[in-house]
Design a protein around this motif. Sequence first.
Motif, short mmCIF file in Angstrom:
data_model
loop_
_atom_site.label_atom_id
_atom_site.label_comp_id
_atom_site.label_asym_id
_atom_site.label_seq_id
_atom_site.Cartn_x
_atom_site.Cartn_y
_atom_site.Cartn_z
N ASP A 41 33.35 43.53 86.19
CA ASP A 41 32.30 43.57 85.15
C ASP A 41 32.76 44.40 83.95
N ARG A 42 33.43 45.50 84.23
CA ARG A 42 33.92 46.34 83.13
C ARG A 42 34.94 45.58 82.29
N LEU A 43 35.85 44.87 82.96
CA LEU A 43 36.87 44.10 82.22
C LEU A 43 36.23 43.00 81.39
N LEU A 44 35.25 42.31 81.99
CA LEU A 44 34.58 41.23 81.26
C LEU A 44 33.79 41.77 80.07
N ASN A 45 33.12 42.88 80.27
CA ASN A 45 32.36 43.49 79.16
C ASN A 45 33.31 43.93 78.05
N LYS A 46 34.44 44.53 78.44
CA LYS A 46 35.42 44.95 77.44
C LYS A 46 36.01 43.75 76.72
N THR A 47 36.29 42.69 77.48
CA THR A 47 36.83 41.46 76.88
C THR A 47 35.84 40.87 75.89
N GLU A 48 34.56 40.85 76.28
CA GLU A 48 33.53 40.30 75.39
C GLU A 48 33.42 41.13 74.11
N VAL A 49 33.50 42.44 74.24
CA VAL A 49 33.45 43.31 73.05
C VAL A 49 34.63 43.02 72.12
N ILE A 50 35.83 42.87 72.69
CA ILE A 50 37.03 42.60 71.89
C ILE A 50 36.92 41.24 71.21
N VAL A 51 36.45 40.23 71.96
CA VAL A 51 36.30 38.88 71.39
C VAL A 51 35.27 38.90 70.26
N LYS A 52 34.17 39.61 70.48
CA LYS A 52 33.12 39.68 69.44
C LYS A 52 33.64 40.36 68.19
N GLN A 53 34.38 41.45 68.37
CA GLN A 53 34.95 42.15 67.22
C GLN A 53 35.95 41.25 66.49
N GLY A 54 36.78 40.55 67.27
CA GLY A 54 37.76 39.65 66.66
C GLY A 54 37.09 38.51 65.91
N TYR A 55 36.02 37.96 66.49
CA TYR A 55 35.30 36.86 65.84
C TYR A 55 34.69 37.33 64.52
N SER A 56 34.01 38.48 64.56
CA SER A 56 33.37 39.00 63.34
C SER A 56 34.40 39.30 62.26
N GLN A 57 35.52 39.88 62.68
CA GLN A 57 36.57 40.19 61.71
C GLN A 57 37.17 38.92 61.11
N PHE A 58 37.36 37.91 61.96
CA PHE A 58 37.91 36.63 61.48
C PHE A 58 36.98 35.99 60.46
N ILE A 59 35.69 35.95 60.78
CA ILE A 59 34.72 35.36 59.85
C ILE A 59 34.69 36.12 58.54
N GLN A 60 34.69 37.44 58.62
CA GLN A 60 34.59 38.27 57.41
C GLN A 60 35.82 38.09 56.51
N GLN A 61 36.99 38.02 57.11
CA GLN A 61 38.22 37.93 56.33
C GLN A 61 38.48 36.54 55.78
N ASN A 62 37.94 35.49 56.44
CA ASN A 62 38.28 34.12 56.05
C ASN A 62 37.09 33.30 55.58
N ARG A 63 36.01 33.99 55.21
CA ARG A 63 34.78 33.29 54.83
C ARG A 63 35.00 32.35 53.64
N ASN A 64 35.88 32.71 52.72
CA ASN A 64 36.11 31.90 51.51
C ASN A 64 37.31 30.96 51.63
N GLU A 65 37.89 30.89 52.82
CA GLU A 65 39.04 30.01 53.03
C GLU A 65 38.56 28.63 53.47
N SER A 66 39.33 27.58 53.14
CA SER A 66 38.99 26.23 53.57
C SER A 66 39.37 26.03 55.03
N LEU A 67 38.66 25.09 55.67
CA LEU A 67 38.97 24.82 57.07
C LEU A 67 40.39 24.28 57.25
N GLU A 68 40.88 23.61 56.21
CA GLU A 68 42.24 23.07 56.29
C GLU A 68 43.28 24.18 56.46
N LYS A 69 43.02 25.33 55.83
CA LYS A 69 43.94 26.46 55.95
C LYS A 69 43.77 27.20 57.27
N LEU A 70 42.56 27.14 57.80
CA LEU A 70 42.27 27.91 59.01
C LEU A 70 42.63 27.17 60.29
#
Length: 376
Positions: free
Chosen positions: A118-147
């Motif tokens: 459970d600890r590993l899954l919770n930590k994994t979920e936190v890392i994935v969520k942080q990575g997702y938010s960071q990805f969206i924030q950094q690439n919000r103005n990029e086209s899907l073709e580039k992403l």
Amino acid sequence: MLLIAFMVIIGAVIGGLTNSLAIKMLFRPYKEVRIRSWRVPFTPGLIPKRHDELAKQLGKMVVDYLLTAEGLGKKLKSKAFSSGMISWLQVEAQKIMRSNESIKTVFEQRFGGTDLKDRLLNKTEVIVKQGYSQFIQQNRNESLEKLIPSSLQNKMEEQLPTVTNYILERGQSFLQSPEGKERLSVMIDRFLIQKGTLGNMISMFLGNERLVDKVQPELLKFLKDEGTQALLEQLLRQEWLKVKQKKLEDVEGFLNEKEIVSFITRTIETQVPLFSMIEQPMNEWTGAYEEYVETTIIPKGVEVILDMLSTHLETLLERFHLDDIVREQVQTFSVERLEELVLSISKREFKMITYLGAVLGGLIGFIQGFIILLLG
């Protein structure tokens, strides 16, 4: 002769007692002795009086002459030390890898019943969520073709003919089914009703069932026609090109962060062997890795660690402040403890000093007695 013997005995006693007293005065008295405001000379003893200075000098001696970076570095680099370290780690690794317990069980025993998975899954979920938010924030103005990776884009474009055939085949299958024919009949009926009088006239003259029987085969021919297939594929390609040109912010509203994070976490859980391994007895899955760990990982790991320690040993020793540690430890020793420690090491030598004082005192007494006889 009696005079000389008497002088020798007196000299020996005085010499032995003097040296014995001098040795005892190194430690005693433990505390200073005062008669009212007057401090008795030579109290406390030398070591109690210089306790703090002794502690400081011992700490300096340990760092400067005993536990030096050069000396410890030679020890760490010696083959005997590294071989011993490797052998010890190999034995410990064997105990762990051949254990009937799982990593989860060991972890829970050591850390108070916490569920490791459970600890590993919770930590994994936190890392994935942080990575997702960071990805969206950094690439919000990029086209899907580039992403979207070009390999994935090529794969999707290659699948367009297959998708086209699938859509047409499913359309034909639906039209040929009773449900499809019924739906088509309802659509025709609705269409005729919307046309008012003209629709009623057509219904009167042809009848709904007859019109369905005429329309259904034509629609099937249309779906089977090569031109329809080419047209649909072209439309799909055009839509795919439009989608690629969209920016990430345009489709962001269609993305459910919680569902995406949950999906990625579940995928990691099922695809990464670690999550299943931690619940299995270690001897069930470590066999394939045991030889590699013992012959490669442990020797290489010891070599890397010892090299790193040797390189940064001087800095590490400075940060440890060994002189302060020794000084603080010695300062906590009672004088009785210091006396016991010193005497346990040098008791024999102190006795020899006492005996030497007696011998020298006796020799001086003999010389004095001999001189008295000569003068007499």
